[in-house]
Every structure is written in structure tokens, then in C-alpha cells.
Design an enzyme around this catalytic site. Structure first.
Site, PDB file in Angstrom:
ATOM      1  N   GLN A 100     -12.173 -36.182   7.901  1.00 58.25           N
ATOM      2  CA  GLN A 100     -10.983 -35.867   8.685  1.00 58.25           C
ATOM      3  C   GLN A 100     -11.384 -35.258  10.032  1.00 58.25           C
ATOM      4  OE1 GLN A 100      -8.226 -32.675   7.681  1.00 58.25           O
ATOM      5  NE2 GLN A 100      -6.537 -34.143   7.679  1.00 58.25           N
ATOM      6  N   TYR A 181      -1.359 -28.770  13.930  1.00 58.90           N
ATOM      7  CA  TYR A 181      -2.523 -28.768  14.824  1.00 58.90           C
ATOM      8  C   TYR A 181      -2.239 -29.602  16.078  1.00 58.90           C
ATOM      9  CZ  TYR A 181      -4.539 -26.377  10.861  1.00 58.90           C
ATOM     10  OH  TYR A 181      -4.754 -25.457   9.872  1.00 58.90           O
TER      11      TYR A 181
END
Ligand code: 8OZ
Length: 364
Positions: A100, A181
Site C-alpha cells: 500500500q 489521508y
């Protein structure tokens, strides 16, 4: 009689998976010096290689993209070497593993930032969120708004990180566009008050996420690129007034890139699935390749989701921490071990590589 679909093979693009159980990415804060994956990471992931697919924990694409202490990076040669040990161990054990790719945006603290400067964000709006630095939970720092001229550099960081991940032996990468994020901050109007081409309309707010996905897929191929989104999560103080149309637009854009999967956190990440009304079927309908559903699944809900064709793959997070052989336990109906919260973030082997698989003798 349970439906055995969860344990049947699946072809993810051209990547054969042994089953439809995905290990969700989970931050464990055990990186070594230089933000290189720690010495135990290879064992930890190899112990869990019976998952059809592992999505390894979020790795920052740059120092600027880091928001918590001791998280691993994927932007320099030592980090690539460290990850190579992880992918080698997982492949040796017969597993498949993506990485990720992470930029935290405003969810950071000045002590982690280059030169001790402020974290970066779409707008200078501080998140109501905590981070973990110097072994303590603290409020995140006040961010500064990115200049439009800085965005190509961030896209290039995504591109380089993806190339590094492939060089490290990963089968592919997942762009982390969830959980409040950077890419989620740009998309959602609670965090983005820009008036340029990256703010205002849905098209403008979605732009950076779609450009990051495109930069990565051009570099390593759409067949090795997935994206994770969380349309309604309140994680890290993020919110938006228009989740349904915003994410329908985003998913149409991701589908046009022919990415190999769409990974959706349904509901509040790590919390209730029904926190807000949202039609996930409308996303599934708009995305031709694999749909991975995540959040709060147990065996019954996973099987029901697959039977209803609401997903192709099911990602389990926390259950994988205390149950390295989760696939076998689900398949046989064995009891699941409980997670020790105290060893979740940071530390060494305890609560990381010490959870045993069921002994063969005790299997039903
Ligand atoms: C828990 C602690 C720190 C980071 C996320 C990467 O929520 C995270 C994360 C989770 O996506």
C-alpha cells in the site's frame, strides 16, 4: 452447508489467488532505522501467506508522506532491499503480496517532516486527529496548503514508489486513497477549500486521486494497480457533503484506468458498517474488475456478500493479527484467537510474530 466460495480460487487480472480472503493493510509501527521494514516483517507476512492476497501495511512514498513513528518507507534503496526480504518470504510460502502506497497529507507532525516544517494538505485546515510520535499520542500539526506547482512532484513520488515496489518483488501496489489521508483530503470538501483546478467541483477534488492512480498504473501496469477508498469514514477527522456522487465519479475514473481492483472500506474504518447511508452497489456496478469489500467481516457476512455478488474478494484486517492461519480457521470453523491491543503498534516480536497457528493435532 456453508457456501465455499470464499475458499475457491480467483484470478485477479493475471494473478492467480488461492482463495478470496485478502489480508487488509495494517500499520504496525515496527520499522527499523531508515524506515526499512523491520527484521521480523518477513516472518510476520510469511506466517499469513495462506491469504489469497496480502496487502502489506501502508508505506510512505516520501519523508513528507510520513505521519507516524516507525512506519516503513518505499522511497529509497535500503527500503527496497528490506521489502525484498518480505516479498521473497511470502512468495516462498506460496502467497501473493501487494504494497500500500501512502501519503498522509495533514495527518502528521512537524517532527516527522523534512526540516521540521509543517505537514502538507489541500488547505491549511488542521485535522481533528491524533498521531503517534516520540512514543506518545499527540495532536497533528497545523498544515500548510500545497501550492499547485508542488503536485507534479507528489505524483512523481507515487510513480517512483510504485517502481520501487515492483523492484522489491511485490505483485502490485494499492494506492491508499482512504482514511482521511492526502488523496482522501483532496477529494472531500471538509478538508479541501481550494479554488484552483484541485478544489471546488467533484471533478476538481477527485483529480489528484485519479492522477495518482494513473501515474502508478502507467509506471507498473493497470493489472498491478489497485486503489483503496473509504467514502463515508470519519477517520482522521475527514468528511464530505457529497460522498455518493463524489465516489461514483471517482470510481468511474478508476474504472476507465482499468485498474485491477477497487478496495472499499464500507462504513467507518474499524467501526460500524452502517455509520452513514451509502450505496456501495452503485460503486460495484461502475467498476468492471475486482471489488474488494472490507470492514467488520466475519465468515457469515463474507459468504453472504459473495453470494449476493456484492464483492469478489473480502478483506479481513484485525482478525489476521491474532490468527496467522485465518483462512484455515474460517474454513474449518475453528475458534479465532483474540487480539492483544497493547502490542498492536510498535514493539518487537510479542503480538507480532508470536501468535501461533492452530496445531495440526487440534484441527477438527
Ligand atoms: C492505524 C494507525 C496508523 C495508521 C489507516 C494507515 O488507517 C492507517 C493507520 C491505521 O489507513
Amino acid at each position: 452447508m456453508t457456501d465455499q466460495t470464499l475458499f475457491s480460487p480467483y484470478l485477479l487480472g493475471d494473478i492467480p489467488l488461492a482463495n478470496r480472503v485478502v489480508m487488509a493493510p495494517m500499520t504496525r509501527n515496527r520499522a527499523a532505522g531508515g524506515f526499512v521494514p523491520g527484521p521480523l516483517a518477513a516472518d510476520y507476512y510469511a506466517q499469513r501467506a495462506s491469504a489469497g492476497l496480502i496487502i502489506a501495511e501502508a508505506a510512505q512514498i516520501s519523508q513528507q508522506g510520513q505521519g507516524y513513528q516507525d512506519t516503513p518507507g518505499i522511497y529509497d534503496a535500503d527500503q527496497v532491499e528490506g521489502w525484498r526480504r518480505v516479498t521473497g518470504a511470502v512468495h516462498e510460502a506460496g502467497g501473493r503480496i501487494f504494497l500500500q502506497l501512502w501519503h498522509v497529507g495533514r495527518v502528521s507532525h512537524a517532527v516527522l517532516q523534512p526540516g521540521g516544517g509543517p505537514p502538507v494538505a489541500p488547505s491549511a485546515i488542521r485535522a481533528r486527529a491524533k498521531t503517534f510520535v516520540n512514543n506518545a499520542f499527540v495532536d497533528v500539526s497545523e498544515p500548510r496548503a500545497l501550492e499547485i506547482g508542488e503536485l507534479p512532484g507528489i505524483l512523481d513520488d507515487y510513480r517512483r514508489a510504485a517502481a520501487n515496489a515492483v523492484a522489491a518483488g511485490f505483485d502490485g501496489v494499492e494506492v491508499h486513497a482512504a482514511n482521511g489521508y492526502l488523496l482522501d483530503q483532496f477529494a472531500k470538501d471538509g478538508a479541501n477549500q481550494r479554488t484552483d483546478a484541485y478544489g471546488g467541483s467533484i471533478e476538481n477534488r477527485a483529480r489528484l486521486m485519479l492522477e495518482a492512480a494513473e501515474a502508478v498504473s502507467r509506471e507498473i501496469g493497470a493489472g498491478r494497480t489497485g486503489v483503496r477508498i473509504s467514502p463515508v469514514t470519519p477517520s482522521n477527522g475527514v468528511s464530505t457533503s457529497d460522498a455518493q456522487p463524489l465516489f461514483e465519479h471517482i470510481v468511474e475514473g478508476l474504472d476507465a484506468l482499468r485498474l485491477v481492483y477497487l478496495h472499499v472500506v464500507e462504513g467507518a474504518t474499524g467501526g460500524p458498517r452502517d455509520i452513514a447511508p451509502f450505496d456501495y452497489g452503485a460503486l460495484r456496478k461502475r467498476f468492471k474488475n475486482a471489488y474488494i469489500a472490507n470492514n467488520g467481516f466475519d465468515l457469515a457476512l463474507a459468504e453472504a456478500h459473495l453470494a449476493a455478488d456484492a464483492a469478489d474478494l473480502i478483506a479481513f484486517g484485525r482478525p489476521f493479527i491474532a490468527n496467522p492461519d485465518l483462512v484455515e480457521r474460517l474454513r474449518t470453523g475453528a475458534p479465532l484467537a483474540a487480539l492483544d491491543q497493547a502490542t498492536l503498534y510498535g514493539g518487537g516480536a510479542e503480538g507480532y510474530t508470536t501468535y501461533p497457528a492452530l496445531a495440526a493435532a487440534t484441527r477438527p
